[in-house]
Design an enzyme around this catalytic site. Structure first.
Site, mmCIF file in Angstrom:
data_model
loop_
_atom_site.group_PDB
_atom_site.id
_atom_site.type_symbol
_atom_site.label_atom_id
_atom_site.label_comp_id
_atom_site.label_asym_id
_atom_site.label_seq_id
_atom_site.Cartn_x
_atom_site.Cartn_y
_atom_site.Cartn_z
ATOM 1 N N LYS A 45 84.280 -83.582 -26.565
ATOM 2 C CA LYS A 45 85.710 -83.256 -26.512
ATOM 3 C C LYS A 45 85.925 -82.273 -25.358
ATOM 4 O O LYS A 45 85.079 -81.397 -25.124
ATOM 5 C CB LYS A 45 86.087 -82.625 -27.857
ATOM 6 N N SER A 73 92.918 -83.789 -33.722
ATOM 7 C CA SER A 73 93.015 -83.721 -32.288
ATOM 8 C C SER A 73 91.817 -84.304 -31.546
ATOM 9 O O SER A 73 91.927 -84.571 -30.353
ATOM 10 C CB SER A 73 93.197 -82.264 -31.855
ATOM 11 N N SER A 92 90.692 -81.935 -37.556
ATOM 12 C CA SER A 92 90.563 -82.661 -36.285
ATOM 13 C C SER A 92 89.279 -83.447 -36.055
ATOM 14 O O SER A 92 89.206 -84.211 -35.101
ATOM 15 C CB SER A 92 90.745 -81.699 -35.122
#
Ligand code: GLN
Length: 485
Positions: free
Chosen positions: A78, A153, A177
């Protein structure tokens, strides 16, 4: 054998027997990324040169007989993890040109094991969102249905695993997330206990809630990754100095007598019927495996979303104060003085959702409102924590859905932030309580979308949830279903 479909442990066997090399593996992955990226958009930055250099180094280690289970495995991160010398945006325009001078501890730990970095993954801006639509680098599409969101996310992290663009990925989880995108994309996502994994070098959203964790193809890989990531880090004062167990050894396949709690507040009206059906079937599978079910109550569940959106936004408003256009990140042109430069840089650099949260958080912390909002939220957080402590006196694991519905359509909730916030209703309490949980594939909806099951464990009880998840995986075939892309 298709390299792209392999789990970490399967790929390890192939690399070990020299059936394939790490360079061949990396090339196959990079080609796959190139071919499906136009449809999915999981990556913000692809790092082909880094990947090939890492793979060559891994092949040398393998040839020298110095490999371990992660050597030569292609991973992606990420874009919230600092990577020395590699652009790190956190999904924001304000960090569009930011190249960090050091790396996150979690990434350093994986590097030491000889993994291969394919690139940096798309995410909601500063990890604020449940759909990946707040990214400044485009919406990620769900590989199971490209009209739908992948979750957020860590949407890029889940989509990349599901679209077979990486063998495993790292995400972060502040209110769901890792687990919610894992659920929507049909992969395994683990949020460790607060303090289990170092957050040093991970861009902070809400510091009392953020945790790092893996997204993988199966539970065995989840245990391998957690083993590599966990442990005390003197550079993160919140990381806890307790021994790291052998998580892979916890996957015994037997859960006879395991006490599983079903919180009545989580099986509510409004739960999608397909999700409900998948939960019922999972409960049946666990019964057959010898688990015992106990009805429990987590009475303060109703307050969790409101509490989270006060605490998370308050912490975010403070954490995001550092993006001022002075030390790093975007700086606006043509400002008339320092204050104007701050204002312009931040106005241009942050997107709408981030601005909304900075304003909410600043308000909740402002004098006159602090006691009514922030202090009150902290008190309710303690009550939510106590709910879990009480529940875990009677059970070993808590079973719930991950999300009330399967992945929704792109654009469906953009205009209504409250609806978006409610999609994390089952994951947020776990972060407030600071404990561990994971999402595992447990069904497919009538419209062909994956449905995840959440297993919540006691603080530092990762071994127990991994064992329970593994037993379920052995008894079902949901984890073998793949997105057709
Ligand atoms: N969707 C939640 C939020 O927007 C959780 C995000 C996260 O876990 N980073 O805050």
């Amino acid at each position: 054998m298709d390299i792209l479909d392999q789990s970490i442990h399967e790929l390890h066997q192939r690399l070990k027997s020299k059936e394939i090399s790490s360079v061949e593996t990396a090339r196959a992955m990079l080609a796959r990324i190139e071919s499906v990226e136009p449809q999915i958009g999981s990556f913000i930055t692809v790092t082909p040169e880094q990947a090939l250099a890492d793979a060559e180094a891994a092949d040398r280690r393998i040839a020298a007989g110095q490999m371990d289970v992660l050597t030569g495995i292609p991973l992606a991160l990420k874009d919230i993890f600092l990577t020395e010398g590699i652009r790190t945006t956190c999904g924001s325009r304000i960090l569009d040109n930011f190249v960090p001078p050091y790396s996150a501890t979690s990434w350093e730990k994986l590097k030491e094991r000889g993994v291969v970095l394919l690139g940096k993954l798309n995410q909601d801006e500063f990890a604020m969102g449940s759909s990946n639509e707040s990214s400044a680098y485009g919406t990620v599409r769900n590989p199971w249905d490209t009209d739908r969101i992948p979750g957020g996310s860590s949407g890029g992290s889940a989509a990349a695993v599901a679209a077979r663009q990486a063998t495993a990925t790292l995400g972060t989880d502040t209110g769901g997330s890792i687990r919610q995108p894992a659920s929507h994309c049909g992969c395994v996502g683990l949020k460790p206990t607060y303090g289990r994994v170092s957050r040093y070098g991970v861009i902070a959203y809400a510091s009392s809630l953020d945790q790092v964790g893996p997204l993988t193809r199966d539970v065995t890989d989840s245990a391998i990754m957690l083993g590599a990531l966990a442990g005390h880090d003197p550079k993160d004062s919140t990381s806890v100095n307790t021994p790291v167990p052998d998580y892979s050894a916890a996957l015994t396949g037997t859960i006879k007598g395991l006490r599983i709690g079903l919180p009545r507040e989580y099986f509510i009206e409004g739960l999608d019927p397909d999700v409900h059906k998948a939960m019922d079937a999972a409960i049946e599978s666990y019964r057959r495996l010898g688990a015992e079910f106990v009805d429990i109550s987590l009475p303060h569940t109703d307050y969790a979303v409101a509490t989270y959106y006060l605490i998370a936004t308050a912490e975010a408003s403070s954490n995001l104060a550092r993006y001022d256009g002075v030390r790093f990140g975007h700086r606006a042109e043509g400002a008339a003085g320092l204050l104007d430069m701050y204002t312009k840089s931040r106005s241009e650099g942050f997107g709408a959702e981030v601005k909304r949260r900075i304003m909410l958080g600043t308000y909740a912390l402002s004098s006159g409102y602090y006691d009514a909002y922030y202090v009150k939220a902290q008190k309710v957080r303690t009550l939510i924590m106590q709910d879990f402590i009480c529940a875990f006196e009677a059970v070993d694991v808590i079973l719930t859905p991950v999300a009330p519905t399967p992945a929704f359509k792109i654009g469906e909730k953009v205009a209504d932030p409250l609806q978006m916030y409610l999609s994390d209703i089952f994951t947020i309490p776990v972060n407030l309580a600071g404990t561990c949980a994971m999402s595992i594939p447990a069904g497919i909806s009538a419209s062909g979308l994956p449905i995840g099951l959440q297993l919540i464990g006691k603080p530092f009880g990762e071994e127990t949830i991994l064992r329970a998840a593994h037993a379920f995986e052995q008894a079902t075939e949901w984890h073998t279903r793949k997105a057709v892309i």
